[in-house]
Design an enzyme around this catalytic site. Structure first.
Site, short mmCIF file in Angstrom:
data_model
loop_
_atom_site.label_atom_id
_atom_site.label_comp_id
_atom_site.label_asym_id
_atom_site.label_seq_id
_atom_site.Cartn_x
_atom_site.Cartn_y
_atom_site.Cartn_z
N ASP A 152 0.85 -1.18 0.00
CA ASP A 152 0.00 0.00 0.00
C ASP A 152 0.89 1.24 0.00
OD1 ASP A 152 -2.18 1.67 0.05
OD2 ASP A 152 -3.14 0.75 1.78
N GLU A 163 -9.98 7.38 4.81
CA GLU A 163 -8.87 6.88 5.65
C GLU A 163 -8.82 7.59 7.01
OE1 GLU A 163 -5.37 5.59 3.45
OE2 GLU A 163 -6.32 6.18 1.58
C1 BGC Z 1 -5.17 3.05 0.54
C2 BGC Z 1 -5.49 1.96 -0.42
C3 BGC Z 1 -5.49 2.47 -1.83
C4 BGC Z 1 -4.18 3.16 -2.13
C5 BGC Z 1 -4.09 3.74 -3.52
C6 BGC Z 1 -3.95 3.82 0.14
O1 BGC Z 1 -3.75 4.94 0.94
O2 BGC Z 1 -4.98 2.51 1.83
O3 BGC Z 1 -6.73 1.39 -0.10
O4 BGC Z 1 -5.72 1.43 -2.72
O5 BGC Z 1 -3.98 4.21 -1.21
O6 BGC Z 1 -4.89 4.86 -3.66
C1 BGC Z 2 -3.75 9.58 -2.52
C2 BGC Z 2 -4.52 8.40 -2.08
C3 BGC Z 2 -3.73 7.70 -1.08
C4 BGC Z 2 -3.26 8.60 0.04
C5 BGC Z 2 -2.36 7.89 1.00
C6 BGC Z 2 -3.36 10.44 -1.36
O1 BGC Z 2 -2.64 11.55 -1.77
O2 BGC Z 2 -4.48 10.31 -3.43
O3 BGC Z 2 -4.85 7.56 -3.14
O4 BGC Z 2 -4.50 6.67 -0.58
O5 BGC Z 2 -2.61 9.73 -0.45
O6 BGC Z 2 -1.95 8.70 2.06
#
Ligand code: BGC
Ligand code: BGC
Length: 667
Positions: free
Chosen positions: A317, A517
């Site tokens: 991830d 998140e």
């Molecule tokens: C998330 C994932 C996601 C990834 C890509 C991460 O922060 O935990 O679920 O697939 O970002 O966007």
């Molecule tokens: C991205 C997300 C990712 C996240 C992780 C963002 O900037 O757009 O896809 O999950 O950062 O911290």
């Protein structure tokens, strides 16, 4: 808690113990012995052998790396042999939120051409692009947006889940992206977690019954001709493992459960996902008993790839590897050695490339581990047909923009909206409503497609969207207006609930603002402190003697006793997505005055009776919810919910402050 734990990890390293000793003893017997249902194809493996034999170390290392489209040019793909790119939440070609399928395809083609450029004798290995199609192809303007998983959990309809997977795959294929980071198989145990809505349920059984169906919908049925053909995409089961079980619902925190419990609660979805042939699994940000999952060799390698026979690839991830002690965004042999095959390293991929190269040269990463990771990635790319598919824009559904948000696809989402609604209260049988009434539509969510769609909607957080960003979509108000005006009733829209002629009924749509998140982590489940206006509004309408139907938008059950007391009827609508019109189809009778669509949604999460019930799961000791798991009224139910539920808020007064834009969730 977390700091204390970090200290423990450091101490353990100082005294040179195995990290496992901090995590307690692992129990291999807790994990099932499975057999991969995906047949090993000898010709394919021979082809991989041949490629491996001819690839340089640089080419191999490049395959392991996934950068983000904002930080990777086609020339980078050529120069560093990058195996993959992703677009993160809210990332689009040319930073254009309204990017068309052709814009996406032009970018995909450019990456593809670079990846198969054989000049200088390099191997032609098509790049693979991954995206978060987590409720439809949600980064794409004009797409069908399905209810988030929490709403789908309430439908109890695995066949519908599969159908949603098919539509999501098709709309993703329109932009030429062959891989989605879905489904999320989190089993959510503490609803303060900001990702609660990404989970289908608190109950492993529901997740288990959906996971395989979603994978079948996205990828097609193993063995069928349609499997991974052009209308399908690769699925990702995520986040392995234990994401929904962190202490206090802390995003990216520690899941303290022992192996037996870890598998019994959090592992169930993976059994059916693997059974349906899921080919990629994303490692989780969380720790398992103190050890970051990205560095957990026992679970990733010994159990998942070994005992559970997973022969696809594990993707990391977003910089998740950097959270392993001793690692950084740009360097982490430990993650690769633990079993991560492809590293999601959005910006620092170049540093990662260089450091990995050195670690391979020095032997810190063995050649056999490197080859194994590359083999898995090549295998999945071949299975997905990428070696034969040609340029993304040449694939069958690429650029078919009429399929994005088509009437047929939206109808599936609308069905999902109807089936996801859970009727919590219907005193005096105020619902169903006749169509020819004078209706006041009020509340902060009545005409707000962004709010009803939640996080992972065009932007990462789902914020900064207006109704104009959703061509073809309907707000909840739009649907009400449609049914009422078509039957001679009247509709007044007023977010603040103003009226001049007293309405027959008020429908008040209110709820959480979007988040994703860690931005959604909460200290308590009391809804009110973040939106006191809605309760005031309900009270006012009640005082005016107007029957009140509350439609609540939320990414989780929240403590809303005061709001329930002020409402004659109360509907949990979760985060329905782009087809808000599905709500009115259930609230109102049909044209002929008969019930057209009854409520069928049942809670897949227990609803709290008090502000202390943060951890409230069916089957646990002292289970005393307000509305139990499985609850959901239909129009045949006559029971009344008390109007004087306790309104004791304890010390749950904290007002959640939005985290500043630009912040990340990394600890
Ligand atoms: C998330 C994932 C996601 C990834 C890509 C991460 O922060 O935990 O679920 O697939 O970002 O966007
Ligand atoms: C991205 C997300 C990712 C996240 C992780 C963002 O900037 O757009 O896809 O999950 O950062 O911290």
């Amino acid at each position: 808690m977390i700091r204390l734990f970090t200290l423990c990890v450091i101490l353990v390293q100082l005294i040179a113990c195995e990290p496992e000793s901090a995590a307690g003893t692992h129990d291999p017997d807790a994990w099932p012995a499975l057999t991969s249902p995906v047949p090993i194809n000898a010709d394919r493996e021979a082809r991989i052998d041949e490629l491996l034999a001819n690839m340089s170390v640089e080419e191999k290392v490049g395959q392991l790396i996934q950068g983000e489209i904002k930080s990777v040019t086609p020339q980078d793909v050529r120069d560093y042999h990058l195996g993959s790119v992703l677009n993160g939440g809210g990332s689009f070609p040319d930073l254009n939120k309204q990017a068309t399928p052709d814009d996406w395809l032009a970018m995909a083609d450019a990456y593809y051409e670079a990846s198969v450029d054989t000049s200088g004798g390099r191997a032609a290995i098509p790049i693979i692009w991954g995206t978060d199609s987590v409720h439809g192809v949600n980064n794409v303007y004009g797409a069908t947006l399905f209810p988030h998983n929490i709403g789908l959990g309430a439908t109890r309809n695995p066949a519908l889940i599969r159908r949603i997977g098919e539509v999501t795959a098709l709309e993703t294929a329109v932009i030429g992206v062959p891989w989605t980071f879905a489904p999320t198989l989190a089993v959510v145990r503490d609803d303060r977690w900001g990702r609660t809505y990404e989970g289908y349920s608190e109950d492993p059984e529901i997740v288990r019954s959906y996971a395989g169906e979603m994978v079948r919908g996205l990828q097609g049925e193993l063995g069928a001709d349609s499997h991974l053909e052009d209308s399908k995409v690769l699925a990702t089961a995520k986040h392995f493992l234990g994401d929904g079980g962190t202490t206090d619902g802390d995003d990216q925190g520690d899941n303290p459960t022992e192996d037996a419990e870890l598998f019994r609660i959090h592992g169930q979805g993976y059994v059916t996902a693997l059974g349906a042939g899921v080919r990629t699994i994303m490692a989780s940000f969380n720790s398992s008993r103190g050890q970051k999952m990205h560095g957990n060799r026992f679970l990733l390698t010994d159990m998942l790839k070994g005992k559970m026979d997973f022969d696809g690839f594990v993707v990391g991830d977003w910089n998740g590897h950097a959270q392993i002690p001793g690692c950084s965004n740009g360097s982490c042999a430990a993650a690769i050695n633990a079993g991560i095959d492809m590293i999601m390293v959005p910006q620092d991929w170049k540093a990662f490339f260089e450091s990995t190269l050195e670690q391979v040269t020095s032997g810190e990463i063995s050649t056999s581990r490197l080859d194994d990771a590359v083999r898995r990635i090549l295998r999945v790319k071949m299975e997905a047909g990428l070696f034969e598919a040609g340029r993304p824009s040449s694939r069958t559904y690429a650029g078919r923009s009429e399929l994005l948000g088509s009437a047929e696809n939206r109808a599936v989402a609308r069905q999902a909206v109807r089936e996801s609604l859970v009727l919590l209260k219907n005193n005096g049988q105020v619902l169903p409503l006749d169509r020819n009434l004078d209706v006041l539509v009020a509340g902060n969510g009545a005409d707000d497609i962004g709010r009803q769609s939640g996080g992972w909607t065009l932007t990462w957080q789902g914020t900064e969207n207006t109704n104009d960003d959703f061509p073809g979509a309907t707000s909840i108000y739009d649907g009400i207006r449609e049914v009422v005006t078509s039957a001679g009733g009247t509709v007044t829209l007023s977010a603040s609930g103003d009226w001049t002629d007293k309405p027959d009924v008020a429908i008040v749509v209110f709820g959480e603002l979007p988040y994703a998140e860690c931005f959604g982590d909460r200290r308590h489940l009391n809804y009110d402190p973040n939106d006191p206006e809605s309760l005031t509004l309900l009270r006012q309408l009640k005082a005016d003697g107007i029957p009140v139907v509350s439609v609540f938008l939320s990414g989780r059950p929240l403590w809303v006793n005061p709001h329930l007391n002020q409402s004659d009827a109360f509907v949990a609508a979760w985060l329905p997505g782009s087809e808000g019109a599905g709500v009115a189809e259930v609230l109102f009778r049909g044209d002929d005055g008969e019930i057209a669509h009854d409520f069928s949604g049942k809670l897949s999460f227990s609803w709290p009776a008090s502000v202390e019930q943060n951890v409230l799961n069916v089957g646990s000791a002292d289970y005393a919810p307000l509305f139990a798991y499985g609850y959901g009224l239909t129009y045949a139910d006559q029971g009344e919910v008390a109007d004087d539920l306790s309104t004791d808020i304890g010390d749950s007064t904290f007002v959640h402050q939005p985290i500043a834009a630009g912040d990340s969730c990394a600890e």
